[in-house]
Design a protein around this motif. Sequence first.
Motif, PDB file in Angstrom:
ATOM      1  N   VAL A  35       0.842  -1.198   0.000  1.00  0.00           N
ATOM      2  CA  VAL A  35       0.000   0.000   0.000  1.00  0.00           C
ATOM      3  C   VAL A  35       0.880   1.252   0.000  1.00  0.00           C
ATOM      4  O   VAL A  35       0.648   2.195  -0.775  1.00  0.00           O
ATOM      5  CB  VAL A  35      -0.953  -0.012   1.213  1.00  0.00           C
ATOM      6  CG1 VAL A  35      -1.721   1.309   1.292  1.00  0.00           C
ATOM      7  CG2 VAL A  35      -1.926  -1.183   1.118  1.00  0.00           C
ATOM      8  N   LEU A  36       1.919   1.258   0.864  1.00  0.00           N
ATOM      9  CA  LEU A  36       2.826   2.406   0.899  1.00  0.00           C
ATOM     10  C   LEU A  36       3.530   2.594  -0.444  1.00  0.00           C
ATOM     11  O   LEU A  36       3.765   3.732  -0.885  1.00  0.00           O
ATOM     12  CB  LEU A  36       3.873   2.202   2.006  1.00  0.00           C
ATOM     13  CG  LEU A  36       3.406   2.416   3.449  1.00  0.00           C
ATOM     14  CD1 LEU A  36       4.531   2.058   4.419  1.00  0.00           C
ATOM     15  CD2 LEU A  36       2.973   3.865   3.659  1.00  0.00           C
ATOM     16  N   HIS A  37       3.862   1.496  -1.069  1.00  0.00           N
ATOM     17  CA  HIS A  37       4.537   1.562  -2.373  1.00  0.00           C
ATOM     18  C   HIS A  37       3.667   2.293  -3.394  1.00  0.00           C
ATOM     19  O   HIS A  37       4.161   3.151  -4.147  1.00  0.00           O
ATOM     20  CB  HIS A  37       4.827   0.128  -2.834  1.00  0.00           C
ATOM     21  CG  HIS A  37       5.760   0.041  -4.012  1.00  0.00           C
ATOM     22  ND1 HIS A  37       6.939   0.760  -4.101  1.00  0.00           N
ATOM     23  CD2 HIS A  37       5.687  -0.696  -5.169  1.00  0.00           C
ATOM     24  CE1 HIS A  37       7.544   0.479  -5.232  1.00  0.00           C
ATOM     25  NE2 HIS A  37       6.806  -0.390  -5.905  1.00  0.00           N
ATOM     26  N   PHE A  38       2.371   2.010  -3.399  1.00  0.00           N
ATOM     27  CA  PHE A  38       1.463   2.652  -4.350  1.00  0.00           C
ATOM     28  C   PHE A  38       1.163   4.093  -3.948  1.00  0.00           C
ATOM     29  O   PHE A  38       0.947   4.944  -4.813  1.00  0.00           O
ATOM     30  CB  PHE A  38       0.164   1.849  -4.462  1.00  0.00           C
ATOM     31  CG  PHE A  38       0.251   0.705  -5.433  1.00  0.00           C
ATOM     32  CD1 PHE A  38      -0.148   0.854  -6.748  1.00  0.00           C
ATOM     33  CD2 PHE A  38       0.749  -0.522  -5.029  1.00  0.00           C
ATOM     34  CE1 PHE A  38      -0.051  -0.192  -7.643  1.00  0.00           C
ATOM     35  CE2 PHE A  38       0.851  -1.580  -5.914  1.00  0.00           C
ATOM     36  CZ  PHE A  38       0.449  -1.417  -7.228  1.00  0.00           C
ATOM     37  N   VAL A  39       1.153   4.380  -2.664  1.00  0.00           N
ATOM     38  CA  VAL A  39       0.874   5.751  -2.200  1.00  0.00           C
ATOM     39  C   VAL A  39       2.064   6.666  -2.472  1.00  0.00           C
ATOM     40  O   VAL A  39       1.908   7.792  -2.964  1.00  0.00           O
ATOM     41  CB  VAL A  39       0.514   5.751  -0.701  1.00  0.00           C
ATOM     42  CG1 VAL A  39       0.453   7.185  -0.166  1.00  0.00           C
ATOM     43  CG2 VAL A  39      -0.822   5.053  -0.475  1.00  0.00           C
ATOM     44  N   GLN A  40       3.265   6.167  -2.187  1.00  0.00           N
ATOM     45  CA  GLN A  40       4.458   7.011  -2.298  1.00  0.00           C
ATOM     46  C   GLN A  40       5.037   7.037  -3.714  1.00  0.00           C
ATOM     47  O   GLN A  40       5.637   8.037  -4.125  1.00  0.00           O
ATOM     48  CB  GLN A  40       5.528   6.519  -1.312  1.00  0.00           C
ATOM     49  CG  GLN A  40       5.105   6.646   0.140  1.00  0.00           C
ATOM     50  CD  GLN A  40       6.132   6.042   1.091  1.00  0.00           C
ATOM     51  OE1 GLN A  40       7.114   5.434   0.661  1.00  0.00           O
ATOM     52  NE2 GLN A  40       5.901   6.193   2.385  1.00  0.00           N
ATOM     53  N   HIS A  41       4.891   5.952  -4.444  1.00  0.00           N
ATOM     54  CA  HIS A  41       5.460   5.869  -5.801  1.00  0.00           C
ATOM     55  C   HIS A  41       4.406   5.297  -6.746  1.00  0.00           C
ATOM     56  O   HIS A  41       4.579   4.174  -7.265  1.00  0.00           O
ATOM     57  CB  HIS A  41       6.713   4.994  -5.812  1.00  0.00           C
ATOM     58  CG  HIS A  41       7.701   5.314  -4.737  1.00  0.00           C
ATOM     59  ND1 HIS A  41       8.567   6.383  -4.824  1.00  0.00           N
ATOM     60  CD2 HIS A  41       7.950   4.719  -3.541  1.00  0.00           C
ATOM     61  CE1 HIS A  41       9.323   6.425  -3.737  1.00  0.00           C
ATOM     62  NE2 HIS A  41       8.973   5.428  -2.945  1.00  0.00           N
ATOM     63  N   PRO A  42       3.311   5.987  -6.987  1.00  0.00           N
ATOM     64  CA  PRO A  42       2.207   5.410  -7.762  1.00  0.00           C
ATOM     65  C   PRO A  42       2.599   4.987  -9.173  1.00  0.00           C
ATOM     66  O   PRO A  42       2.208   3.914  -9.636  1.00  0.00           O
ATOM     67  CB  PRO A  42       1.161   6.533  -7.789  1.00  0.00           C
ATOM     68  CG  PRO A  42       1.921   7.781  -7.470  1.00  0.00           C
ATOM     69  CD  PRO A  42       3.030   7.366  -6.564  1.00  0.00           C
ATOM     70  N   HIS A  43       3.390   5.797  -9.862  1.00  0.00           N
ATOM     71  CA  HIS A  43       3.761   5.454 -11.240  1.00  0.00           C
ATOM     72  C   HIS A  43       4.672   4.221 -11.276  1.00  0.00           C
ATOM     73  O   HIS A  43       4.458   3.278 -12.050  1.00  0.00           O
ATOM     74  CB  HIS A  43       4.458   6.641 -11.910  1.00  0.00           C
ATOM     75  CG  HIS A  43       4.818   6.392 -13.342  1.00  0.00           C
ATOM     76  ND1 HIS A  43       6.105   6.067 -13.735  1.00  0.00           N
ATOM     77  CD2 HIS A  43       4.064   6.391 -14.474  1.00  0.00           C
ATOM     78  CE1 HIS A  43       6.129   5.887 -15.047  1.00  0.00           C
ATOM     79  NE2 HIS A  43       4.909   6.084 -15.528  1.00  0.00           N
ATOM     80  N   THR A  44       5.682   4.208 -10.418  1.00  0.00           N
ATOM     81  CA  THR A  44       6.598   3.068 -10.346  1.00  0.00           C
ATOM     82  C   THR A  44       5.864   1.806  -9.924  1.00  0.00           C
ATOM     83  O   THR A  44       6.084   0.720 -10.484  1.00  0.00           O
ATOM     84  CB  THR A  44       7.736   3.363  -9.356  1.00  0.00           C
ATOM     85  OG1 THR A  44       8.469   4.494  -9.813  1.00  0.00           O
ATOM     86  CG2 THR A  44       8.664   2.168  -9.216  1.00  0.00           C
ATOM     87  N   ALA A  45       4.985   1.935  -8.932  1.00  0.00           N
ATOM     88  CA  ALA A  45       4.242   0.776  -8.426  1.00  0.00           C
ATOM     89  C   ALA A  45       3.336   0.199  -9.511  1.00  0.00           C
ATOM     90  O   ALA A  45       3.210  -1.027  -9.641  1.00  0.00           O
ATOM     91  CB  ALA A  45       3.430   1.167  -7.204  1.00  0.00           C
ATOM     92  N   PHE A  46       2.713   1.102 -10.272  1.00  0.00           N
ATOM     93  CA  PHE A  46       1.831   0.623 -11.342  1.00  0.00           C
ATOM     94  C   PHE A  46       2.617  -0.153 -12.395  1.00  0.00           C
ATOM     95  O   PHE A  46       2.215  -1.243 -12.818  1.00  0.00           O
ATOM     96  CB  PHE A  46       1.105   1.807 -11.982  1.00  0.00           C
ATOM     97  CG  PHE A  46       0.253   1.425 -13.162  1.00  0.00           C
ATOM     98  CD1 PHE A  46      -0.948   0.750 -12.985  1.00  0.00           C
ATOM     99  CD2 PHE A  46       0.666   1.722 -14.458  1.00  0.00           C
ATOM    100  CE1 PHE A  46      -1.730   0.387 -14.078  1.00  0.00           C
ATOM    101  CE2 PHE A  46      -0.108   1.360 -15.547  1.00  0.00           C
ATOM    102  CZ  PHE A  46      -1.307   0.687 -15.351  1.00  0.00           C
ATOM    103  N   LEU A  47       3.758   0.390 -12.814  1.00  0.00           N
ATOM    104  CA  LEU A  47       4.577  -0.300 -13.805  1.00  0.00           C
ATOM    105  C   LEU A  47       5.116  -1.623 -13.265  1.00  0.00           C
ATOM    106  O   LEU A  47       5.283  -2.592 -14.020  1.00  0.00           O
ATOM    107  CB  LEU A  47       5.734   0.595 -14.246  1.00  0.00           C
ATOM    108  CG  LEU A  47       5.358   1.836 -15.062  1.00  0.00           C
ATOM    109  CD1 LEU A  47       6.597   2.643 -15.412  1.00  0.00           C
ATOM    110  CD2 LEU A  47       4.597   1.444 -16.326  1.00  0.00           C
ATOM    111  N   SER A  48       5.373  -1.670 -11.949  1.00  0.00           N
ATOM    112  CA  SER A  48       5.905  -2.899 -11.369  1.00  0.00           C
ATOM    113  C   SER A  48       4.894  -4.041 -11.432  1.00  0.00           C
ATOM    114  O   SER A  48       5.283  -5.213 -11.403  1.00  0.00           O
ATOM    115  CB  SER A  48       6.335  -2.672  -9.916  1.00  0.00           C
ATOM    116  OG  SER A  48       5.210  -2.492  -9.067  1.00  0.00           O
ATOM    117  N   LEU A  49       3.604  -3.710 -11.532  1.00  0.00           N
ATOM    118  CA  LEU A  49       2.592  -4.759 -11.677  1.00  0.00           C
ATOM    119  C   LEU A  49       2.817  -5.567 -12.953  1.00  0.00           C
ATOM    120  O   LEU A  49       2.553  -6.777 -12.997  1.00  0.00           O
ATOM    121  CB  LEU A  49       1.188  -4.152 -11.696  1.00  0.00           C
ATOM    122  CG  LEU A  49       0.589  -3.702 -10.361  1.00  0.00           C
ATOM    123  CD1 LEU A  49      -0.761  -3.036 -10.601  1.00  0.00           C
ATOM    124  CD2 LEU A  49       0.436  -4.881  -9.415  1.00  0.00           C
ATOM    125  N   GLY A  50       3.299  -4.885 -13.998  1.00  0.00           N
ATOM    126  CA  GLY A  50       3.551  -5.579 -15.252  1.00  0.00           C
ATOM    127  C   GLY A  50       4.645  -6.617 -15.138  1.00  0.00           C
ATOM    128  O   GLY A  50       4.645  -7.622 -15.864  1.00  0.00           O
TER     129      GLY A  50
END
Length: 622
Positions: A207-222
């Motif tokens: 959750v913190l990963h998506f809150v603090q780094h939303p763009h990076t976290a989203f790409l990491s899903l791929g």
Amino acid sequence: MSTGASAVRAVGPGAALGALGVVFGDIGTSPLYAMDAVLQTTPDASRAMVYGATSTVVWLMVSVVAVLYVRLLLREDNHRDGGLLALLTLLRRDPRTPPRMRLALTALAIVGAAAFFGDSLITPGISVLSAVEGLEVVAPDLAAFVVPVALVVLIALFLVQRRGTRSIARWFAPIMACWFALSAGLGLTAIVRHPEALAVLSPHWAVLHFVQHPHTAFLSLGAAVLAVTGAEALYADMGDFGRRAVTRAWMFAVMPSLLLTYAGQAAVLAEGGAVGSAYYALVPTWLLLPTVVVATAATVIASQAVITGTFTVVHQAGRLRLLPPAHTTVRGPRTYLPVVNWLLLPGVVLLVVGFGSSAALASAYGLAVTVTITVTSLLLTARLALSRRWGALAVAVTVLVLVLAVLAANLPKVRTGGWLPMVVTLSLASVMYAWWTGQARVRRATRRLEPPLGEIVEQVRARGAGLARPRGTAVFVGQDHERAPLAVRMHLENEHSLHERVVILRCRTLDRPAAGTDSTPAVDATGADVGVWVVRVDIGYDDVFRPRAVLTAASVVEPGLPGHAGASYVLSESRVAPRPRGPASRARWRIYRLLDRFTSHPADLLDVPDATTTIVGRRIHV
């Protein structure tokens, strides 16, 4: 009559151990490359970034595998058979499914099955490459041998398919058990040194990963989807071991091992101890070479599971008329399709040579399998909605939203190689759609020409002595329980003759893997006074239709039935003369006719003697 016995489902610890060796090879070897791919999407390797990315991988795995597949999908079986096409069968059979929805779901399943084929081209290459790349860690000078060694392993794997893998399959479960124990031990050792790494098992880091780094976290899903690429095997291979065995193997062996491995990788990565592979960073120097050997063996097993799964899906698709029926050979307990094997081999070899490393392949990997998971999730949502299981539906929709986000995160991969599996997916989906729609139209046109069974008997009676009756027994083989094969009508109308003894053998393929007790043939002897018998039999889509075995069993039911000894067999064949409307229709018919030209002939798919088999064809307009 079913002459291909359905798989025997074992129960108990032995079945769970067997599931380790067959079902979990792909998902079990994902730690070899998943975290490496995820970290390539992050700007740095700080502790917060590593913990957040690892927690994302862990909870994606929990959501997709543990919740979606193990908790929900394993309960949706077609007479204990699982997989995407089994789920489609349940929906098509459900009377609550509207006709238009049935067609839409079939088209959707075609896309999902085609995506599975696209994924099966990449999985063997990335799995074996990621294991053999451990040689670079053992000795950097061996880097030049990685691709050649991987090619030798993969080519040998495909070559052994024609002989069957039964002789080595008994080693699959012990090898995978050793792999999971080794991975868990390596991860646990790193955790003992850095126990704070267990924090990655808490969802708050994700959750913190998506809150603090939303763009990076989203790409990491791929990239994180690489941790769940073997999820479909859980469902597809359920029929071999049963739901309980697969669930137990996952809960008590595979999932704990994967959690410890990912947490151990996070511990090493957060301390900056990983140079190159995150997995091999866990391995002490003295254990590197044995680990490479075990990892290579495990990835071979993972590749074998994908190859076998592809054989199974193509075989089921052929039985469900989504693909042409392929020539099938039974190799021990499994199905072997030569044409599929020799199409996969050059594709896998070209990908390994073209990309050259697991890191490069990872940039193309994940998109196709995410499409398959998305389609499976959509079919499950439709199934739960129709059966009004609202609690399970709410959970499925929640996971579906996550899966759709993963799919969106994978779309940028189209530019870095993901276009290749998607081209394969779209091409195969177009081929499957053309065959499915073409077959439906041909069946409708043929059925209009086939006379009802009762009409044939009445015609023979009415013609009496005016009908020539050559000596001998003719067996007319068809697929409609209520209508006579087209060849019977052509004999009566064109030749004005019919054999002295006629057996009309009608085989219907059920929408389940095995017919079971329903495989006993039924004999209608109401036309026996004029030498006409009708034999009806049902088979499952995994069964093999053997007319001679059916006639032998039918003679027990009806002693007066002519035997197959000395009988001639007559098969019907329709030559299509399409009347397309528009360019799209013309393109589909061209694909259909091309496939039809190279499709195995019905005589090749039946256990009938060539010397006494006649094929009667007719041109039909569609």
